[in-house]
Scaffold this active site. Structure first.
Site, PDB file in Angstrom:
ATOM      1  N   CYS A   1      -0.393   4.050  -6.378  1.00 42.30           N
ATOM      2  CA  CYS A   1      -1.461   3.510  -5.538  1.00 42.30           C
ATOM      3  C   CYS A   1      -1.741   2.114  -6.089  1.00 42.30           C
ATOM      4  O   CYS A   1      -1.878   1.946  -7.310  1.00 42.30           O
ATOM      5  CB  CYS A   1      -2.707   4.382  -5.629  1.00 42.30           C
ATOM      6  SG  CYS A   1      -4.129   3.650  -4.790  1.00 42.30           S
TER       7      CYS A   1
ATOM      8  N   CYS B   1       0.868  -1.178   0.000  1.00 41.30           N
ATOM      9  CA  CYS B   1       0.000   0.000   0.000  1.00 41.30           C
ATOM     10  C   CYS B   1       0.903   1.225   0.000  1.00 41.30           C
ATOM     11  O   CYS B   1       1.752   1.374   0.888  1.00 41.30           O
ATOM     12  CB  CYS B   1      -0.862  -0.032   1.265  1.00 41.30           C
ATOM     13  SG  CYS B   1      -1.873   1.428   1.527  1.00 41.30           S
TER      14      CYS B   1
HETATM   15  N1  DGL Z   1      -4.137   1.042  -2.243  1.00 40.98           N
HETATM   16  C1  DGL Z   1      -3.656   2.024  -1.343  1.00 40.98           C
HETATM   17  C2  DGL Z   1      -2.405   2.690  -1.880  1.00 40.98           C
HETATM   18  O1  DGL Z   1      -1.613   2.051  -2.546  1.00 40.98           O
HETATM   19  C3  DGL Z   1      -4.601   3.134  -0.964  1.00 40.98           C
HETATM   20  C4  DGL Z   1      -5.973   2.788  -0.628  1.00 40.98           C
HETATM   21  C5  DGL Z   1      -6.522   3.648   0.463  1.00 40.98           C
HETATM   22  O2  DGL Z   1      -6.708   4.856   0.285  1.00 40.98           O
HETATM   23  O3  DGL Z   1      -6.763   3.045   1.497  1.00 40.98           O
HETATM   24  O4  DGL Z   1      -2.184   3.849  -1.615  1.00 40.98           O
END
Ligand code: DGL
Length: 281
Positions: free
Chosen positions: A203, A69
């Site tokens: 993301c 993440c």
């Molecule tokens: N998938 C997460 C990232 O790579 C973000 C998701 C979220 O905002 O919780 O930043």
């Protein structure tokens, strides 16, 4: 056993690349659906939630936790590595890694072993675009890490705050397309007249709409695929630190969530069509 953590389902894009590469390694994935999305939350909350999930992964037998993440990596990784882990009962035997450094290394073509910028990186004047959540962009971690390696590179960042929710909630393609177009157009206005040489989809949800980024970004701009880049770097890391994987593992995959397992399992198919079912963490 390797633990992979994400606030939600975006980390499955990274997990899938790892599982396909390491058929004999055991993986446990934990999604914090009780608190997703992290992207607009205060930093302290993100640090606390991430630590609790990493502790859970360690308690289940993972010796290495990968924050799959960007938001958690940007906001919490340094705090966990420098302040929490050394004082925890896992000090010296366990580790936490993130996904920003491998992405930046690929974007700047500066591998981990290069401690200071060298020619041609130090004279690189490219423009790199970074798309991410509000918290990732506000952390400035991508800009900082890129400029450490390539001080003359121009980094232009763009928040795509509604895209994570829209992807998780299976919004129609036309809605996703409009959100991506808006983000890309705003970014291109900021870089004008220069076109970005590379674009980091910072993301882990965004690989799901990479085709839309491709459609709206100029053909000149190379998009970095984070799952691929992260699994390449992970291979390099495990070769240097084999202690994090036991020799007797047989490739099990456990998927856990702090949210509702049925709901999460249904949503997860958007990310990985034949993904196994989630269980309650
Ligand atoms: N998938 C997460 C990232 O790579 C973000 C998701 C979220 O905002 O919780 O930043």
């Amino acid at each position: 056993m390797i633990g992979v953590f994400d606030s939600g389902l975006g980390g499955l894009t990274v997990l899938r690349a790892l599982v396909e590469r390491y058929r004999t390694v055991d993986f446990v994935y934990l999604s914090d659906h009780a608190h997703v999305p992290y992207g607009n939350r205060p930093s302290e909350e993100i640090v606390d939630y991430t630590r609790v999930c990493v502790e859970d992964l360690f308690a289940r037998g993972a010796k290495l936790a990968l924050l799959g993440c960007n938001t958690a990596t940007s906001v919490a990784l340094r705090r966990l590595q420098q302040q929490w882990l050394p004082k925890s009962r896992w000090a010296g035997t366990h580790n936490v890694l993130g996904i920003v450094a491998p992405t930046v290394e690929a974007a700047t073509q500066t591998p981990w072993a290069v401690a200071s910028p060298q020619y041609p990186q130090k004279n690189n004047t490219d423009t790199i675009a970074v798309f991410g959540t509000a918290r990732t962009i506000a952390s400035g971690v991508y800009t900082e890490e890129i400029r450490k390696r390539c001080p003359k590179v121009t980094v232009v960042q763009q928040v795509c705050s509604e895209l994570v929710g829209a992807i998780e909630n299976k919004r129609p393609e036309s809605e996703l397309d409009a959100l991506v177009r808006e983000g890309v157009e705003t970014l291109l206005t900021a870089t004008n007249p220069t076109l970005p040489h590379r674009a980091i989809l910072g993301c882990t949800h965004f690989p799901l709409v990479e085709h839309l980024f491709r459609k709206h970004l100029p053909p000149f701009t190379r998009i970095l695929s984070q799952p691929e880049v992260v699994s390449d770097s992970f291979e390099d890391y495990l070769t240097r630190r084999p202690q994090y994987v036991n020799g007797d593992e047989d490739g099990t995959l456990t998927l856990l969530t702090t949210g509702d397992p049925l709901d999460v399992s249904n949503k997860a198919r958007v990310f990985w069509h034949d993904v196994p079912a989630f269980a309650k963490a």
